[in-house]
Design an enzyme around this catalytic site. Structure first.
Site, short mmCIF file in Angstrom:
data_model
loop_
_atom_site.label_atom_id
_atom_site.label_comp_id
_atom_site.label_asym_id
_atom_site.label_seq_id
_atom_site.Cartn_x
_atom_site.Cartn_y
_atom_site.Cartn_z
N ASP A 90 -0.63 -6.69 9.42
CA ASP A 90 -1.99 -7.20 9.64
C ASP A 90 -1.99 -8.55 10.36
O ASP A 90 -3.06 -9.05 10.70
CB ASP A 90 -2.72 -7.34 8.31
CG ASP A 90 -3.04 -6.00 7.71
OD1 ASP A 90 -3.46 -5.94 6.54
OD2 ASP A 90 -2.85 -4.99 8.40
N ARG A 139 -15.97 -7.13 9.76
CA ARG A 139 -15.64 -6.29 8.58
C ARG A 139 -14.71 -7.03 7.64
O ARG A 139 -14.67 -6.71 6.46
CB ARG A 139 -14.87 -5.02 8.95
CG ARG A 139 -15.15 -4.36 10.18
CD ARG A 139 -14.26 -3.15 10.39
NE ARG A 139 -13.80 -2.54 9.15
CZ ARG A 139 -13.34 -1.28 9.10
NH1 ARG A 139 -13.28 -0.56 10.19
NH2 ARG A 139 -12.93 -0.75 7.98
N VAL A 171 5.20 -0.32 10.88
CA VAL A 171 4.38 0.25 9.80
C VAL A 171 3.40 1.29 10.33
O VAL A 171 3.28 2.38 9.78
CB VAL A 171 3.62 -0.87 9.05
CG1 VAL A 171 2.70 -0.29 7.99
CG2 VAL A 171 4.62 -1.84 8.42
N ARG A 188 -2.77 7.80 9.87
CA ARG A 188 -2.92 7.30 8.49
C ARG A 188 -3.21 8.45 7.50
O ARG A 188 -4.29 8.57 6.96
CB ARG A 188 -4.01 6.23 8.45
CG ARG A 188 -3.60 5.04 9.33
CD ARG A 188 -4.62 3.97 9.38
NE ARG A 188 -4.57 3.16 8.15
CZ ARG A 188 -5.42 2.18 7.91
NH1 ARG A 188 -6.38 1.92 8.78
NH2 ARG A 188 -5.35 1.48 6.81
N PRO A 189 -2.23 9.33 7.28
CA PRO A 189 -2.40 10.43 6.32
C PRO A 189 -2.53 9.91 4.89
O PRO A 189 -2.39 8.71 4.63
CB PRO A 189 -1.12 11.24 6.49
CG PRO A 189 -0.13 10.30 7.03
CD PRO A 189 -0.87 9.31 7.84
N LYS A 233 -10.11 -9.39 1.06
CA LYS A 233 -10.75 -8.08 1.29
C LYS A 233 -9.90 -6.96 0.70
O LYS A 233 -10.40 -6.08 -0.01
CB LYS A 233 -10.91 -7.86 2.80
CG LYS A 233 -11.22 -6.41 3.20
CD LYS A 233 -11.39 -6.26 4.69
CE LYS A 233 -10.11 -5.98 5.41
NZ LYS A 233 -9.64 -4.59 5.34
N ASN A 234 -8.59 -7.01 0.94
CA ASN A 234 -7.71 -5.89 0.54
C ASN A 234 -7.33 -5.92 -0.94
O ASN A 234 -6.65 -5.02 -1.41
CB ASN A 234 -6.47 -5.83 1.43
CG ASN A 234 -6.84 -5.42 2.86
OD1 ASN A 234 -8.00 -5.02 3.09
ND2 ASN A 234 -5.92 -5.54 3.77
N CYS A 256 -7.76 6.69 12.78
CA CYS A 256 -8.59 5.53 13.14
C CYS A 256 -7.84 4.84 14.28
O CYS A 256 -6.84 5.33 14.77
CB CYS A 256 -8.77 4.61 11.95
SG CYS A 256 -7.22 3.90 11.46
N ARG A 304 -11.49 3.49 5.54
CA ARG A 304 -10.41 4.29 4.97
C ARG A 304 -10.27 4.02 3.48
O ARG A 304 -9.92 4.89 2.70
CB ARG A 304 -9.11 3.93 5.70
CG ARG A 304 -7.89 4.56 5.10
CD ARG A 304 -6.64 4.14 5.86
NE ARG A 304 -5.45 4.46 5.12
CZ ARG A 304 -4.91 5.68 5.07
NH1 ARG A 304 -5.48 6.67 5.70
NH2 ARG A 304 -3.82 5.91 4.37
C1 EPZ Z 1 -3.50 -1.15 3.52
O1 EPZ Z 1 -3.84 0.04 4.21
C2 EPZ Z 1 -4.42 -2.21 4.10
N1 EPZ Z 1 -5.81 -1.84 3.83
C3 EPZ Z 1 -4.18 -2.34 5.60
O2 EPZ Z 1 -5.00 -3.41 6.08
C4 EPZ Z 1 -2.72 -2.71 5.83
O3 EPZ Z 1 -2.47 -2.75 7.23
C5 EPZ Z 1 -1.81 -1.66 5.18
O4 EPZ Z 1 -2.13 -1.55 3.77
C6 EPZ Z 1 -0.33 -2.02 5.29
O5 EPZ Z 1 -0.12 -3.27 4.72
C7 EPZ Z 1 -6.31 -2.06 2.59
O6 EPZ Z 1 -5.64 -2.52 1.69
C8 EPZ Z 1 -7.75 -1.68 2.38
P1 EPZ Z 1 -0.48 2.15 3.76
P2 EPZ Z 1 -3.24 1.46 3.69
O7 EPZ Z 1 -0.92 3.29 2.90
O8 EPZ Z 1 -3.21 1.49 2.22
C9 EPZ Z 1 1.59 5.71 6.01
C10 EPZ Z 1 -6.58 -4.45 7.46
O9 EPZ Z 1 -6.48 -4.80 8.65
N2 EPZ Z 1 1.10 6.56 4.91
O10 EPZ Z 1 0.48 1.16 3.22
O11 EPZ Z 1 -3.97 2.53 4.42
C11 EPZ Z 1 0.44 5.30 6.92
O12 EPZ Z 1 0.21 6.32 7.89
C12 EPZ Z 1 -6.04 -3.11 7.03
O13 EPZ Z 1 -7.06 -5.16 6.54
C13 EPZ Z 1 1.51 7.89 4.82
O14 EPZ Z 1 2.27 8.36 5.65
O15 EPZ Z 1 -1.76 1.36 4.26
C14 EPZ Z 1 0.95 4.04 7.56
O16 EPZ Z 1 1.76 4.38 8.69
C15 EPZ Z 1 -5.53 -2.29 8.21
N3 EPZ Z 1 1.04 8.68 3.82
C16 EPZ Z 1 1.84 3.43 6.47
O17 EPZ Z 1 2.09 4.47 5.52
C17 EPZ Z 1 0.16 8.20 2.87
O18 EPZ Z 1 -0.22 8.96 1.94
C18 EPZ Z 1 1.17 2.27 5.77
O19 EPZ Z 1 0.03 2.76 5.15
C19 EPZ Z 1 -0.25 6.85 2.96
C20 EPZ Z 1 0.23 6.06 3.98
#
Ligand code: EPZ
Length: 413
Positions: free
Chosen positions: A302, A394, A324, A119-120, A21-22, A114, A90
């Site tokens: 995850d 999902r 994370v 998640r900024p 999915k990701n 969410c 997202r």
């Molecule tokens: C991806 O989300 C995955 N989703 C998530 O899987 C996964 O948990 C996550 O990566 C971490 O591995 C998809 O790939 C569609 P991040 P993403 O940006 O990209 C902070 C699932 O269950 N952050 O690495 O949103 C954020 O708040 C989903 O399949 C900022 O601060 O994750 C978080 O604390 C859930 N500023 C951390 O980084 C930003 O601009 C990780 O977020 C972006 C992120």
């Protein structure tokens, strides 16, 4: 939607993992970068993919879907995604990079918080600005404008998966070369780079913490098969160990599951790796373990909820720290309803093992929390009803069917 489970049952047999999915969600966004025809194979029938397909159609592309094969062509005409669709996932924010690269402008609704945290998207926007885009935020909507993106250095304060992917997609058609430093190392980032390169892009050293993207004038046709879903695979591995049965998980890349495998071995499960399958069984008691979730290749966030469900029946106390996301313990309240003994202090949970959980009516709060409740229900004594089970659908293709085939007493009701 609700799922009913009768436990305990031992899982046994074989299960086939679907495509990731990701990996598919960013690849669907990146398909808008192509001026040609994009074919994506083995696309799982899961809600997040359907929503992303609807979003790129709404951007003006033609999307055909037949037996798991997607054919996408056309040029994006619309730069503002539908609010009702985009707020459902997202990953809709990943449309910005390709739209900015193809149309010189992109709009997106700022993703609200969410279930697992605020998640900024500040790192995504920092990257777009580094490539020369002007950013405006009004009324919960962000607009990025750049007649022509220029390659540049981008340093990510945190190795964000989404920010790495969004910036990579925007940089693919920029003038000049972009370096993303402190980039995410996740296999799905590597798969996106391979997908962009299959259309004629020039992305190198994805999977290392400095990714180099040489902008090209345009991208063309491709036919691509995304990698298998390592989190779906890990979920079935943990379910097998938790149930005390023996399961072969097919269509996996064992390299992508090293952290999950290591922790299962530490907990006393047997794990045998083949070239494209993993066999998991558990003979003796579950040993308690310490886990801290980290960006790849650390233990995946995850997999945290699923592993916690497993450790609820360990012979001793385990500790899980979620580093994370700041609020990814929503499943604990539900596990407590099943008789688990878990206390939390900030981002750390202490799980004191109990002999056996007992069935209850519980609620899936997010995708992985829902998967954790399925694992707990399979090991618990009695009937469990999981409400809001659409969260599970999902990200897990046919999970009720797949678990049924492995011997679980599980039904959609
Ligand atoms: C991806 O989300 C995955 N989703 C998530 O899987 C996964 O948990 C996550 O990566 C971490 O591995 C998809 O790939 C569609 P991040 P993403 O940006 O990209 C902070 C699932 O269950 N952050 O690495 O949103 C954020 O708040 C989903 O399949 C900022 O601060 O994750 C978080 O604390 C859930 N500023 C951390 O980084 C930003 O601009 C990780 O977020 C972006 C992120």
């Amino acid at each position: 939607m609700r799922i009913m489970v009768w436990g305990p049952t031992r899982l046994s047999g074989q299960v086939m993992v679907s495509a990731a999915k990701n990996a598919i969600l960013p690849i669907l966004a990146a398909s808008m970068l192509s001026s040609g025809t994009v074919v994506i194979k083995k696309v799982p029938a899961i809600r997040d993919v359907h929503i992303m397909m609807a979003l790129i159609q709404q951007m003006g592309l033609e999307v055909e879907h037949a037996e798991g094969i997607l054919t996408i062509k056309g040029t994006p005409q619309n730069i503002l995604p539908d609010y009702d669709l985009s707020r459902q996932i997202r990953a809709s924010f990943l449309l910005m990079g390709p739209l900015l690269a193809r149309c010189g402008q992109a709009k997106a609704f700022l993703p609200g918080g969410c279930a697992i945290g605020t998640r900024p998207v500040d790192l995504h926007l920092k990257g777009f600005e580094a490539l020369g885009a002007a950013i405006q935020i009004t009324g919960g909507c962000v607009t990025a404008t750049a007649p022509r993106l220029q390659g540049n250095y981008v340093y990510l304060d945190f190795p964000s998966v989404g920010a790495t992917e969004n910036i990579m997609m925007a940089a693919a058609l920029a003038q000049g070369t972009t370096y993303i430093e402190n980039a995410a190392l996740e296999p799905e980032v590597v798969d996106l780079a391979a997908f962009i390169n299959s259309m004629g892009g020039r992305v190198s050293s994805a999977g290392s913490n400095v990714i180099r993207i040489e902008g090209v004038a345009g991208l063309g046709d491709t036919a691509y098969s995304p990698i298998p879903d390592r989190i779906e695979a890990g979920t079935y591995m943990v379910a097998a160990a938790a149930s005390g049965g023996e399961v072969i998980i097919n269509n996996v890349i064992p390299e992508h599951l090293k952290a999950t495998t290591a922790k299962l071995l530490e907990s006393g499960a047997q794990v045998k790796e083949g070239p494209d399958f993993i066999k998991v069984s558990r003979g003796q008691e579950i040993k308690p373990v310490y886990i801290k979730t980290l960006p790849y290749p650390g233990f995946p966030t995850d997999m945290q909820a699923q592993f916690m469900a497993y450790l609820c029946s360990a012979g001793g106390s385990s500790i899980i720290t979620e580093s994370v996301f700041e609020n990814r313990f929503m499943h604990i309240g539900q596990l407590l309803r099943m008789g688990a003994q878990i206390t939390t202090e900030g981002r750390t949970a202490v799980i004191r093992g109990v002999p056996q959980l007992s069935g209850a009516t519980v609620k899936a709060t997010d995708l992985r929390a829902g998967a954790a409740l399925l694992i707990a229900a399979i090991t618990a004594h009695g009937q469990t009803i999981i409400e809001d089970s659409e969260h599970i659908d999902r990200g897990y293709e046919n999970i009720v069917y797949k678990l049924n085939r492995l011997g679980a007493n599980i039904y959609h009701i």
